[in-house]
Design an enzyme around this catalytic site. Structure first.
Site, mmCIF file in Angstrom:
data_model
loop_
_atom_site.group_PDB
_atom_site.id
_atom_site.type_symbol
_atom_site.label_atom_id
_atom_site.label_comp_id
_atom_site.label_asym_id
_atom_site.label_seq_id
_atom_site.Cartn_x
_atom_site.Cartn_y
_atom_site.Cartn_z
ATOM 1 N N SER A 174 -35.101 72.608 99.585
ATOM 2 C CA SER A 174 -34.122 73.696 99.513
ATOM 3 C C SER A 174 -34.475 74.835 100.478
ATOM 4 O O SER A 174 -34.461 74.622 101.676
ATOM 5 C CB SER A 174 -34.024 74.185 98.061
ATOM 6 N N LYS A 177 -16.432 92.997 87.400
ATOM 7 C CA LYS A 177 -17.649 93.816 87.458
ATOM 8 C C LYS A 177 -18.780 93.227 86.618
ATOM 9 O O LYS A 177 -19.950 93.381 86.949
ATOM 10 C CB LYS A 177 -17.316 95.257 87.006
#
Lengths: 175, 317
Positions: free
Chosen positions: B132, B184
């Site tokens: 990764s 949010k």
């Protein structure tokens, strides 16, 4: 205002005699402040780093003050000096104040290495001259004896340091 | 009243103290740093940059033993130092399962910048694992050497969101959220994720994934094409020998084989190799005096990474 007056007299009118203990400590604290800032600049330390340097140098300065004063006092007594231990402590604290100028010297070093180096050397020489003069004055030693006193104290301090290293070695390895 | 000479003396002393303060705050080295040397009299030819542990921006090692994370900032600094010292090659020794997307990307980009200049050759050596984010970094190398059993691949991006609503209900905790916009509190574990948020997160992950894939294609240009890469870039892990077949690495071997590759690429006979990630004496002192108790707990940076990044975008094996 009394402290500032005391610092002024101690630094610029040394003929008036050794400073009082609070003035001597304040003078050394200022030296410690400047030296720790120099070290923090050199190592690019953070605020905590500077605090570390400040306390480390504070300890070093206190030990060095005691160490040098003890050596100077012993040699001065051997050479016929009449000053007390407090007088020697005061004289040493009084002599170190030019180290405050190293902040400016380091600033100059950034622009002109040669000039900065000369300034730094001058500061160190100034400290040595101060030490000789102040110890000579407090112990009422004439010029040559005062110089001898300083040289002898340095030798004595170095020998004491050597002893401090060799003694534990002798005890640990010899027993 | 104070006499003028006293005032001048006082001002001079204050100026000296301010100068010392200015030197420190200016944070500018007083002298140009000396070139890094390995063997006395010989400058380093190869900069060794070990990347061990999870890649974060503010990597920290534990003074109690064992480094937990590798700091991208320290790696970037060591690359700059290597460039300044005019080394012939950089050997990146990777043993990392990945880390934060931004930190891995930052190291990749810095290595690519150096590589594009053409003066310094870059070789990546893979140890136990270089997956990764670890592979992201390796992709910037001119040549990648992996052990046949190295765990690599895991090309992908992951965002995980926990839903703790049932647990909170059991213990009787209710949460009131007041927010300025509907997204949010995205990825909040205090309520189930909405389909709109899933779409947004998918988009977010896809963009980061695309950057990852594009970076590999750029770093391994001429060695692997998009079609070949997409076949293995689905998050799967591969062992070194499979990665060679999939064209993710260039050769199989250990650290010393990687050194041989460095010698070949940079045309060096007996190179001086120096660890550029090891701090110099000034950095060691700075580290010593900047000690924080949190450094004693190596998992702290990882926890902070999760806390700070509300959406923990990670490239991890």
């Amino acid at each position: 205002m009394g402290l500032i007056e005391g610092l002024y007299n101690s630094w610029f009118r040394s003929e008036l005699g050794r400073p009082s203990m609070p003035v001597a400590v304040a003078s050394l604290a200022l030296v410690c402040l400047v030296l720790s800032l120099n070290a923090a600049a050199m190592t690019e330390s953070t605020v905590t780093g500077w605090l570390g340097w400040f306390f480390l140098f504070g300890l070093g300065l206190a030990l060095g003050w005691f160490w040098l004063s003890a050596a100077l006092h012993t040699v001065a007594q051997l050479l016929g000096g009449v000053g007390s231990v407090t007088d020697t402590f005061g004289a040493v604290a009084q002599s170190l104040w030019p180290l405050i100028l190293t902040g400016a010297a380091n600033g100059i070093l950034r622009f002109s290495p040669l000039l900065g180096l000369v300034f730094s050397l001058a500061i160190n020489l100034w400290v040595v001259v101060n030490l000789v003069r102040c110890v000579g004055r407090e112990h009422q030693l004439p010029g040559l004896r005062a110089v001898l006193c300083f040289g002898g104290a340095i030798v004595l301090a170095e020998l004491a340091l050597l002893g401090l290293i060799l003694w534990p070695l002798m005890v640990i390895l010899g027993m | 009243m104070w006499r003028q000479d006293r005032l001048i003396a006082l001002v001079l002393i204050v100026v000296c103290i301010i100068a010392a303060l200015g030197n420190w705050l200016g944070n500018v080295p007083l002298q140009a740093p000396a070139p890094t040397m390995d063997t006395p009299g010989r400058p380093a030819d190869v900069a060794l940059i070990p990347i061990n542990g999870v890649i974060t921006f503010a990597g920290e090692s534990s003074p109690l033993g064992g480094g937990a994370t590798i700091g991208a900032q320290a790696v970037l600094r060591s690359i700059r130092r290597a460039e300044r010292d005019k080394v012939k090659a950089i050997l990146v020794n990777i043993n990392s399962p990945g880390g934060s997307a931004a930190a891995s990307q930052a190291i990749y980009r810095e290595l690519m910048r150096v590589r594009k200049k053409g003066d310094i050759k870059i070789v990546a050596a893979m140890a136990d694992v270089a997956a990764s984010g670890g592979y992201y970094v390796a992709a910037a190398a001119d040549h990648i050497v992996a052990n046949p059993s190295t765990i690599t691949g895991s090309i992908g991006v992951i965002v995980q969101v926990q839903n703790l609503t049932d647990l909170l209900k059991k213990v009787g905790i209710q949460t009131v959220t007041v927010k300025s916009g509907k997204f949010k509190d995205i990825a909040s574990p205090l309520r189930p994720t909405t389909p709109g948020e899933i779409d947004l997160l998918k988009d977010f992950v896809n963009q980061s994934y695309q950057q990852f894939v594009d970076a590999i294609l750029e770093g391994r240009k001429g060695k692997i094409n998009r079609e070949e890469l997409e076949r293995v870039a689905d998050g799967r892990i591969l062992i070194g020998s499979a990665a060679l077949k999939a064209k993710l690495v260039d050769s199989l071997g250990n650290y010393y084989d990687a050194v041989e590759q460095v010698k070949k690429l940079a045309d060096l006979q007996d190179p001086v190799i120096r660890n550029y990630l090891a701090p110099d004496w000034r950095e060691s002192l700075q580290e010593f005096f900047s000690f924080r108790w949190a450094n004693g707990f190596p998992d702290q940076p990882l926890r902070r990474l999760v806390e700070w990044n509300k959406i923990p975008l990670a490239l991890m094996e």
